[in-house]
Scaffold this motif. Structure first.
Motif, short mmCIF file in Angstrom:
data_model
loop_
_atom_site.label_atom_id
_atom_site.label_comp_id
_atom_site.label_asym_id
_atom_site.label_seq_id
_atom_site.Cartn_x
_atom_site.Cartn_y
_atom_site.Cartn_z
N GLU A 119 35.79 50.38 38.40
CA GLU A 119 36.63 50.40 37.20
C GLU A 119 35.79 50.46 35.93
O GLU A 119 36.25 50.98 34.91
CB GLU A 119 37.57 49.20 37.16
CG GLU A 119 36.93 47.85 36.95
CD GLU A 119 37.97 46.76 36.75
OE1 GLU A 119 39.17 47.07 36.76
OE2 GLU A 119 37.59 45.58 36.60
N THR A 146 46.52 57.94 32.82
CA THR A 146 46.11 57.03 33.89
C THR A 146 47.16 56.94 35.00
O THR A 146 47.15 55.98 35.77
CB THR A 146 45.84 55.63 33.31
OG1 THR A 146 47.03 55.16 32.64
CG2 THR A 146 44.69 55.65 32.32
N PRO A 165 44.31 47.46 35.93
CA PRO A 165 45.76 47.36 36.11
C PRO A 165 46.43 46.54 35.02
O PRO A 165 47.51 46.91 34.52
CB PRO A 165 45.90 46.70 37.49
CG PRO A 165 44.62 47.00 38.20
CD PRO A 165 43.58 46.99 37.13
N GLY A 219 42.17 52.70 43.44
CA GLY A 219 42.75 51.64 44.25
C GLY A 219 43.46 50.59 43.41
O GLY A 219 43.24 50.47 42.20
N ALA A 220 44.33 49.82 44.07
CA ALA A 220 45.09 48.78 43.37
C ALA A 220 44.20 47.61 42.97
O ALA A 220 44.47 46.92 41.97
CB ALA A 220 46.24 48.29 44.25
N GLN A 221 43.15 47.34 43.72
CA GLN A 221 42.20 46.27 43.40
C GLN A 221 40.80 46.89 43.33
O GLN A 221 39.99 46.74 44.24
CB GLN A 221 42.25 45.18 44.47
CG GLN A 221 43.57 44.45 44.56
CD GLN A 221 43.81 43.55 43.35
OE1 GLN A 221 42.88 42.91 42.85
NE2 GLN A 221 45.05 43.51 42.87
N PRO A 222 40.51 47.61 42.24
CA PRO A 222 39.24 48.35 42.18
C PRO A 222 38.03 47.43 42.15
O PRO A 222 38.08 46.31 41.62
CB PRO A 222 39.36 49.14 40.87
CG PRO A 222 40.33 48.36 40.05
CD PRO A 222 41.30 47.76 41.01
N MET A 245 45.80 56.46 38.48
CA MET A 245 44.70 55.49 38.54
C MET A 245 44.62 54.80 39.90
O MET A 245 43.54 54.70 40.50
CB MET A 245 44.85 54.45 37.44
CG MET A 245 43.73 53.43 37.38
SD MET A 245 44.01 52.17 36.13
CE MET A 245 45.35 51.23 36.90
N GLU A 246 45.76 54.32 40.39
CA GLU A 246 45.74 53.58 41.65
C GLU A 246 45.27 54.44 42.81
O GLU A 246 44.53 53.99 43.67
CB GLU A 246 47.13 53.00 41.93
CG GLU A 246 47.16 52.07 43.13
CD GLU A 246 48.48 51.33 43.25
OE1 GLU A 246 48.83 50.93 44.39
OE2 GLU A 246 49.14 51.16 42.23
N ALA A 247 45.70 55.72 42.81
CA ALA A 247 45.26 56.61 43.88
C ALA A 247 43.77 56.94 43.76
O ALA A 247 43.10 57.19 44.77
CB ALA A 247 46.08 57.91 43.83
N ARG A 292 46.36 48.51 31.65
CA ARG A 292 47.32 49.61 31.62
C ARG A 292 48.73 49.10 31.34
O ARG A 292 49.46 49.67 30.53
CB ARG A 292 47.28 50.37 32.96
CG ARG A 292 48.17 51.60 32.99
CD ARG A 292 47.95 52.41 34.26
NE ARG A 292 48.70 53.65 34.21
CZ ARG A 292 49.95 53.78 34.62
NH1 ARG A 292 50.58 52.74 35.16
NH2 ARG A 292 50.57 54.93 34.53
N ARG A 293 49.12 48.00 32.00
CA ARG A 293 50.48 47.47 31.78
C ARG A 293 50.65 46.98 30.35
O ARG A 293 51.70 47.17 29.74
CB ARG A 293 50.75 46.33 32.77
CG ARG A 293 50.91 46.78 34.21
CD ARG A 293 51.57 45.70 35.05
NE ARG A 293 50.77 44.48 35.10
CZ ARG A 293 49.84 44.22 36.00
NH1 ARG A 293 49.57 45.13 36.94
NH2 ARG A 293 49.16 43.09 35.99
#
Length: 626
Positions: free
Chosen positions: A449, A433, A410, A441-444, A436-438, A413-414
């Protein structure tokens, strides 16, 4: 000579110290040297003017200038800039006859990041049309689109400033030796007008009856000399130049013929390396150079107060510090002071540069590539080091089971979207990407990852294979190869993608309830398939950990927990100079003073007695007797 030795003695100690210091700092100076001149994408022979930022004001904004400028801001490690270079060089060759009207210049933002902040831009390549009536302080420019036809765009920009480019109205006299007629938009006519200036002033008129891009050339007689005489008609600019040649003054030199059409790819020359280069794991020099360029060149070239930019930069520095500082003493020296300083609110551009200098970052990023060195100075390099850096971060997090710090993807990517200098690359990364979150997940999880980034990198390699930015000595291909890791070859890619599509479309109206979209094959059909996929993932993760992890050779403390100790001689910049450089200057100054003292002692009779009696450290004073 015997009388001179005592007076020379003050000179010996500084000279010896200077020689020792130069010997000890030689490798550091070589490491911090700026890129060689050959690293540039453009040379003067490409019909463009390569500029430094300090030259920009004097060349482009000179007070008595009469011509306009088309300025390209590029980054020599930007893949799209490399791909665009053949097109721009061909364009520069096509318009080199217009040098009296417009000049073409280029600046490499990899070395002069301040040019991006000066114009308020945050992506390359950027094409700026700067008219002759603007000033340095105004910063006025028109932005051209590198994806569209450059010739049409430049002609449209020049038309308001060159009256001959405006088509004649019905009944308006030409007042020129020749008249050109062409259907709209008059591309060839306007090119011929600019080619002929200033020796021959031509005019043109719209003629909708002409088709196929043809231009009709007519000689305009003198007043009272009758009607216009047609000289010919053609859609070839070379043929049209030939028709106009008799009208030119004898002293005028006809412009050269147009160069061949633009090639979509850079030709593979015979002297280019044809064999594959040997891939190597990342080294400390590669990671350090990538970090410095990301923060000194890319992050310093964007407006930090722009929404989302400063949080991306701040989180990126914290991510680097949490994962790397405890495992590399040298990286910790750079990252810990900077991470400790980070404010929550965006700092000014000057404050950010000062904070980097205080932490020990050089003012000009070094190109100390080892495993990322390409067959040409602008190939691989920075993009390669960024990929290696992010792979290394995911491998460190995987090796520590997440204890080293937060998830990498995350934050990565930002930062790429907000700060990466190649805007086309960042846009493509954003699209690639987007889900990516889907997907993870938000906290892979660390292993998730690690494999996600590996698969995305291979997808990018496949898309960019064969492009101009692809190094023929290190062609973009699936990594690792079978030679590096035979058990990592992933034969299940299409199967995995199909199952991902099935998962996304499950329950949609297009999903047949009699044959619902689900994972294939089911456990009933193949109970051992799940174990096989897990085994392939485990093999790949083990290889990535060996290649990028703390034990790969870049880490001075593979297990972490190193004691942070500041270096004995700091290399923090002071007014643009390293402290080592300042010490050398001080020693040279001391030697010069000693040399003047020697001359004074030799030339002055009284000073010579004083030097022999009092200033020599080798002349002992009488020992008093008590």
């Amino acid at each position: 000579p015997a009388n001179l030795m005592p007076s020379l003695s003050p000179l010996l100690l500084p000279l010896a110290a200077l020689l020792l210091l130069l010997a000890s700092t030689g490798p550091r100076a070589a490491h911090s040297a700026p890129a060689a001149a050959g690293a540039a994408l453009y040379q003067a022979s490409d019909h463009v003017t390569p500029l430094k930022f300090d030259d920009l004001r004097a060349v482009v904004y000179s007070g008595e200038r009469r011509r306009h400028w088309l300025l390209q801001l590029y980054h020599r490690y930007c893949g799209h800039c490399i791909n665009f270079a053949p097109t721009f060089k061909q364009f520069a060759s096509d318009v080199k006859g217009w040098s009296h009207t417009v000049g073409l210049a280029v600046i490499d933002s990899a070395d002069f990041a301040q040019v991006m902040t000066h114009y308020g831009l945050n992506g390359v390549p950027s094409l700026l049309f700067i008219p002759s009536n603007t000033s340095w302080e105004q910063k006025y420019f028109s932005l051209l689109n590198s994806e569209a036809n450059l010739m049409d765009q430049l002609l449209n920009q020049l038309q308001p400033f060159v009256p001959q480019l405006v088509p004649l109205q019905s009944g308006e006299a030409a007042n020129s030796p020749a008249l050109l007629e062409e259907a709209s938009p008059g591309r060839l006519s306007r090119r011929l007008i600019l080619d002929s200036l200033p020796s021959l002033s031509l005019r043109w008129r719209l003629n909708a009856g002409l088709s196929g891009g043809a231009v009709r050339v007519s000689r305009v007689p003198a007043a009272g000399g009758g009607g216009a005489a047609a000289l010919g008609e053609s859609a070839s600019i070379d043929e049209l130049r030939r028709l106009l040649a008799p009208l030119r003054p004898p002293s005028a030199v006809a412009p050269p013929a147009a160069a061949p059409s633009v090639m979509a790819k850079v030709a593979r020359t015979s002297d280019s390396p044809s064999s594959n280069g040997e891939l190597r794991p990342p080294t400390l020099d590669d990671l350090r150079s990538g970090i410095i360029r990301a923060l000194v060149s890319d992050a310093a070239a964007v407006s930090l107060d722009k929404p989302g930019v400063w949080p991306a930069v701040r989180d990126f520095v914290r991510l680097l510090n949490s994962h790397l500082s405890a495992r590399s003493l040298e990286l910790g020296r750079l990252l810990r002071p900077l991470a400790a300083w980070l404010p929550e609110e965006p700092p000014s551009h000057d404050r950010w540069l000062r904070a980097l200098a205080d932490a020990g970052f050089p003012t000009r990023p070094p190109d100390a590539w080892v495993s990322c060195r390409g067959s040409k100075p602008f190939l691989r390099g920075y993009p390669c080091s960024l990929w290696q850096l992010f792979h290394t971060l995911t491998a460190v997090r995987f090796a520590t089971a997440g204890a080293s710090g937060p998830p990498v993807m995350p934050v990565m990517r930002r930062f790429i979207i907000a700060c990466f200098s190649c805007r086309y690359c960042s846009e493509n990364f954003d699209k690639g990407t987007a889900g990516m979150e889907a997907e993870i997940g938000a906290q892979p999880a660390p292993g998730v990852e690690l494999l996600y980034l590996w698969r995305k990198h291979n997808t990018v390699n496949k898309r960019l294979s064969g492009e101009s930015s692809d190094d023929p000595a290190y062609p973009k291909a699936r990594f690792p190869s079978a030679a590096l890791c035979s058990e990592c070859v992933e034969l299940l890619y299409l199967w995995r993608r199909h199952n991902a599509v099935n998962k996304r479309l499950s329950g949609e109206s297009s999903d047949d309830p009699a044959y619902p979209k689900a994972r294939f094959p089911s456990a009933a059909l193949c109970s051992e398939c799940a174990e096989g996929a897990a085994s392939a993932d485990a093999n790949a993760a083990a290889f990535l950990l060996r290649w990028y992890g703390p034990g790969a050779g870049w880490a001075s403390h593979p297990e972490g927990g190193s004691d942070f100790v500041m270096p004995a001689i700091s290399t923090v910049d002071i007014m643009g100079f390293f402290r080592v450089d300042l010490v050398i200057v001080a020693l040279c100054f001391a030697c010069a003073l000693d040399a003047l003292l020697v001359v004074w002692c030799r030339l002055s009779h009284s000073a010579r007695r004083l030097c022999r009696r009092d200033l020599s450290p080798f002349r002992r004073s009488p020992i008093p007797v008590f």
